[in-house]
Design an enzyme around this catalytic site. Structure first.
Site, PDB file in Angstrom:
ATOM      1  N   TYR A 102       0.856  -1.183   0.000  1.00  0.00           N
ATOM      2  CA  TYR A 102       0.000   0.000   0.000  1.00  0.00           C
ATOM      3  C   TYR A 102       0.893   1.234   0.000  1.00  0.00           C
ATOM      4  O   TYR A 102       1.832   1.339   0.808  1.00  0.00           O
ATOM      5  CB  TYR A 102      -0.905   0.034   1.241  1.00  0.00           C
ATOM      6  CG  TYR A 102      -1.679   1.334   1.335  1.00  0.00           C
ATOM      7  CD1 TYR A 102      -2.955   1.447   0.805  1.00  0.00           C
ATOM      8  CD2 TYR A 102      -1.094   2.473   1.913  1.00  0.00           C
ATOM      9  CE1 TYR A 102      -3.641   2.649   0.847  1.00  0.00           C
ATOM     10  CE2 TYR A 102      -1.769   3.672   1.954  1.00  0.00           C
ATOM     11  CZ  TYR A 102      -3.038   3.758   1.419  1.00  0.00           C
ATOM     12  OH  TYR A 102      -3.707   4.955   1.447  1.00  0.00           O
ATOM     13  N   GLU A 190      -3.718   7.296  -3.846  1.00  0.00           N
ATOM     14  CA  GLU A 190      -3.174   6.040  -3.334  1.00  0.00           C
ATOM     15  C   GLU A 190      -3.093   4.951  -4.379  1.00  0.00           C
ATOM     16  O   GLU A 190      -3.861   4.929  -5.340  1.00  0.00           O
ATOM     17  CB  GLU A 190      -3.945   5.562  -2.091  1.00  0.00           C
ATOM     18  CG  GLU A 190      -5.383   5.224  -2.342  1.00  0.00           C
ATOM     19  CD  GLU A 190      -6.091   4.643  -1.103  1.00  0.00           C
ATOM     20  OE1 GLU A 190      -5.815   5.076   0.034  1.00  0.00           O
ATOM     21  OE2 GLU A 190      -6.924   3.744  -1.288  1.00  0.00           O
TER      22      GLU A 190
END
Ligand code: GDP
Ligand code: MN
Length: 382
Positions: A102, A190
């Site tokens: 992530y 993201e």
């Protein structure tokens, strides 16, 4: 403002971020045609909606043959994912993912700066990870004065234990993500998963970018990416009418002039045990047109059973607001919601005289108005 994954990936690609090259299809036939152009297997078929967790909802499928591709596109197009109906799918080359990371950057209100977030345990939603394993997330505030520095990159690389083979591609992803975030005035950007592939390289397999609405006028090319089909219909209508409106879950519709007063109004409604149905700032003027638009907008929400109008006459005169409200009600002859109204400030006494004898429920103070609106709303709900 939110955009689709394929739009976020196209933008990141302009910043040098490596991503799979795919295309968007609106039908099964179109998906098949794209597969023909890409001429590689396996492929992934991905629902393009503004909500996360598509994977779990059956909105992401890896396919190895023409038949599987058709079946996947067929099942994903039209699928309902958390209330969003899938109208388009992204078809792109499937890759050999060995490890999911992530990587994100958000505008953090608490520290008042952009914060990079990274975790070697990617793939799952970051909120979920933050709740169960917060120690697995690195949070790195970026000093506004200096911006991103090489030592930040080194810290992220070492925290994530990025293998040597992936260092170059990882840095391209990281730098591109951060530059896109700053240059396009994003509030969140993201990549999840940022995949480490079988060939050792890093690749951005999913991308999500939210943009600051207040900065959109600086970026017409971003504003163009808006998909109103994915947004709350009442909020879309409000934007077209230049009203600042956010839908909430309560029953008391609030009409207020000024953003600060709108916040205070929601607080005081809650204080007296009620639930506001919305945030709505009709701006300084509060003319008949805006009041009528606001009344129509608010009552389009079936949960609303009471209206609370809370106006402070600072620059605007209360008598003009009262006139606006009366004209607006004249234009809406079938309007039968109870309305509690509090007007205070310049010419408030004249304004209250104008409204006497009407069906409107007059209050002098804000707490009196809020309390009455809550009472009426709960008696109607009972
Ligand atoms: P999200 O669930 O909405 O976040 O959608 P993602 O794009 O993140 O996809 C969900 C999951 O599908 C990923 O975490 C991966 O495990 C998997 N996935 C996506 N693309 C590929 C691919 O090209 N190859 C493989 N093997 N898995 C993929
Ligand atoms: Mn994802």
């Amino acid at each position: 403002m939110k955009v689709h994954e394929y739009q976020a990936k196209e933008l990141l690609a302009q910043y040098g971020v490596p991503t799979p090259r795919g295309k968007v299809a609106r039908s099964v036939d179109e998906a098949e045609q794209i597969a023909g152009e890409l001429a590689t297997w396996p492929l992934v078929v991905k629902a393009q909606v503004h909500v996360g967790g598509r994977g779990k909802a059956g909105g992401v499928k890896l396919v190895k043959t023409q038949e599987e591709l058709r079946a996947a596109a067929q099942s994903i197009l039209g699928l309902d994912i958390k209330g969003s109906i899938v109208r388009q799918v992204l078809v792109e080359p499937g890759v050999d993912i060995r490890h999911e990371i992530y990587l994100g950057i958000i505008l953090d209100r608490a520290t008042q700066r952009p914060v990079v977030m990274a975790s070697a345990e990617g793939g799952v939603e970051i909120e979920e990870l933050a709740a169960t394993r917060p120690e697995a997330i690195l949070k790195l505030p970026i000093p506004p004065l200096y911006g991103l520095r090489p030592h930040h990159t080194r810290e992220v690389l070492s925290f994530l234990r990025i293998p040597a083979s992936a260092k170059d591609s990882f840095q391209r992803i990281f730098n591109g993500l951060v530059r896109a975030f700053y240059e396009k005035d994003a509030s969140l950007a993201e990549i999840n998963p940022l995949a480490i592939l079988g060939n050792g390289e890093a690749l951005a397999c999913d991308a999500k970018i939210n943009f600051d609405e207040n900065a959109l006028y600086l970026h017409p090319e971003i504003a163009e990416l808006r998909d109103e089909g994915e947004e709350e219909p009442l909020e879309v209508e409000a934007r077209h009418k230049k009203l600042s409106y956010v839908k909430l879950d309560g029953r008391i519709g609030c009409i207020v002039n000024g953003a600060g007063l709108a916040m205070a109004t929601m607080d005081i409604v809650k204080h007296f045990g009620g639930e506001p149905a919305n945030f709505l700032d009709i701006g300084g003027g509060a003319k008949a047109e805006q009041v009528a638009d606001a009344l129509q907008l608010i009552t389009a929400d079936p949960a609303v059973n009471t209206i609370f109008i809370n106006i402070f006459g600072g620059i605007v005169r209360c008598d003009l607001v009262a006139e606006g409200i009366l004209t607006a009600l004249d234009r809406l002859p079938d309007f039968d919601y109870p309305i509690v109204i509090r007007l205070s400030g310049t010419n408030d006494e004249i304004a209250r005289k104008m409204l006497e004898g009407t069906k409107l429920n007059l209050a002098v103070t804000m707490s009196e108005g809020a309390r009455r609106a809550v009472e009426i709303s709960s008696s109607r709900a009972a």
